[in-house]
Write an enzyme that holds these catalytic residues in place. Sequence first.
Site, PDB file in Angstrom:
ATOM      1  N   HIS A 150       0.819  -1.228   0.000  1.00 15.79           N
ATOM      2  CA  HIS A 150       0.000   0.000   0.000  1.00 15.79           C
ATOM      3  C   HIS A 150       0.848   1.272   0.000  1.00 15.79           C
ATOM      4  O   HIS A 150       0.307   2.365  -0.208  1.00 15.79           O
ATOM      5  CB  HIS A 150      -0.930   0.033   1.222  1.00 15.79           C
ATOM      6  CG  HIS A 150      -1.959  -1.052   1.240  1.00 15.79           C
ATOM      7  ND1 HIS A 150      -2.831  -1.255   0.189  1.00 15.79           N
ATOM      8  CD2 HIS A 150      -2.253  -1.996   2.172  1.00 15.79           C
ATOM      9  CE1 HIS A 150      -3.616  -2.287   0.483  1.00 15.79           C
ATOM     10  NE2 HIS A 150      -3.292  -2.758   1.676  1.00 15.79           N
ATOM     11  N   ASP A 189      -2.606 -10.760  -2.328  1.00 17.49           N
ATOM     12  CA  ASP A 189      -3.165 -10.246  -1.073  1.00 17.49           C
ATOM     13  C   ASP A 189      -4.642  -9.897  -1.298  1.00 17.49           C
ATOM     14  O   ASP A 189      -5.040  -9.546  -2.403  1.00 17.49           O
ATOM     15  CB  ASP A 189      -2.384  -9.000  -0.661  1.00 17.49           C
ATOM     16  CG  ASP A 189      -2.725  -8.498   0.727  1.00 17.49           C
ATOM     17  OD1 ASP A 189      -1.985  -8.831   1.666  1.00 17.49           O
ATOM     18  OD2 ASP A 189      -3.736  -7.767   0.869  1.00 17.49           O
ATOM     19  N   HIS A 239      -6.199  -7.358  -0.362  1.00 28.17           N
ATOM     20  CA  HIS A 239      -6.375  -5.926  -0.618  1.00 28.17           C
ATOM     21  C   HIS A 239      -5.646  -5.526  -1.906  1.00 28.17           C
ATOM     22  O   HIS A 239      -4.576  -6.071  -2.213  1.00 28.17           O
ATOM     23  CB  HIS A 239      -5.802  -5.111   0.547  1.00 28.17           C
ATOM     24  CG  HIS A 239      -6.395  -5.449   1.874  1.00 28.17           C
ATOM     25  ND1 HIS A 239      -5.804  -6.346   2.742  1.00 28.17           N
ATOM     26  CD2 HIS A 239      -7.535  -5.035   2.459  1.00 28.17           C
ATOM     27  CE1 HIS A 239      -6.567  -6.451   3.832  1.00 28.17           C
ATOM     28  NE2 HIS A 239      -7.620  -5.680   3.690  1.00 28.17           N
ATOM     29  N   ASP A 242      -4.273 -12.913   3.504  1.00 29.83           N
ATOM     30  CA  ASP A 242      -5.495 -12.462   4.176  1.00 29.83           C
ATOM     31  C   ASP A 242      -6.763 -12.747   3.378  1.00 29.83           C
ATOM     32  O   ASP A 242      -7.856 -12.371   3.805  1.00 29.83           O
ATOM     33  CB  ASP A 242      -5.397 -10.973   4.556  1.00 29.83           C
ATOM     34  CG  ASP A 242      -4.746 -10.126   3.483  1.00 29.83           C
ATOM     35  OD1 ASP A 242      -4.509 -10.643   2.365  1.00 29.83           O
ATOM     36  OD2 ASP A 242      -4.469  -8.950   3.758  1.00 29.83           O
TER      37      ASP A 242
HETATM   38 ZN   LIG Z   1      -3.952  -7.281   2.775  1.00 36.93          ZN
END
Ligand SMILES: [Zn+2]
Length: 307
Positions: free
Chosen positions: A126, A163, A165, A244
């Site tokens: 991120h 991931d 996200h 995740d």
């Molecule tokens: Zn994540």
Amino acid sequence: MPTAYITHPSCLLHEMGQGHPECPARIKAIEDQLIASGLLPLLQHHEAPSATPEQLERVHSAAYLDALWATRPAEGLAMLDPDTWMNPHTWDAALHAAGALVLATDLVMQGRAENAFCNVRPPGHHATRDRAMGFCFFNNLGVGVAHALEHHGLERVAVVDFDVHHGNGTEAIFRDDPRVLLCSCFQHPYYPYSGADTVSSHIIPAPLPAHTDGAGFRAAVSEKFLPALDSFKPQMIFFSAGFDAHREDQLASLNLVEADYAWITLEVMNIAAAHAKRRIVSTLEGGYALHALGRSAAAHVRALAGM
Ligand SMILES: [Zn+2]
């Protein structure tokens, strides 16, 4: 040829407050499963060096690095966003997490390891050129990719980010660099609410609705990522390995299991064998259900190690 395993003790000292899911125990949860499964002694162990300012500035602005350095608290915690905090050890841990990717890239490029897994934190995908967010400070994977391009002179590098996200930082850093093919699957709509609408010849998003299971995940990877990777002919492949999307992980709502992580690892290894002299570097991103994280990362490393 061996699989390299890279970590650093400082990764255990960065903490963002009691109860924060991105916690030091994540590193140990992975290591415990590698021990329990008998894999750890078979890996080639390395301590991560610190990334240098030159290596970091390939993907981050000098102004951001200066601001982050200045935010470093002497004690207690300093907030960068409501999810992302520095303690007195964060800077050092982040330097080593990014440095792990540089060492991994060197080991694989020099033929000293076939592939490498970096068990490091803080995570990175991120982090943008100018901003820490979502538990991330330096874009570790980006530092490794930039090192492969600028130091080793590669012309085509692929990234596979599984991931849960969207890796908004990685996308922002390489948006205008067609030397990098970015394949990213993520729950959508979900934090950080980006990526699904990206239109680019070298960015392949696979947004997945909540409750997608392994069959849906494998279909998306097979339809979108594998053909794009095959035609791109990458000289090296990087994994943003977040775990995740596991069904036991409470931070998000996808339903993957260990076998799905082993599957995507093996599929990408086939591409690497065809085009990239088997060169793969993988680094830990998310994964917050500690038991599932450990088992999933072990399945991923077991595949990388050919066990
Ligand atoms: Zn994540």
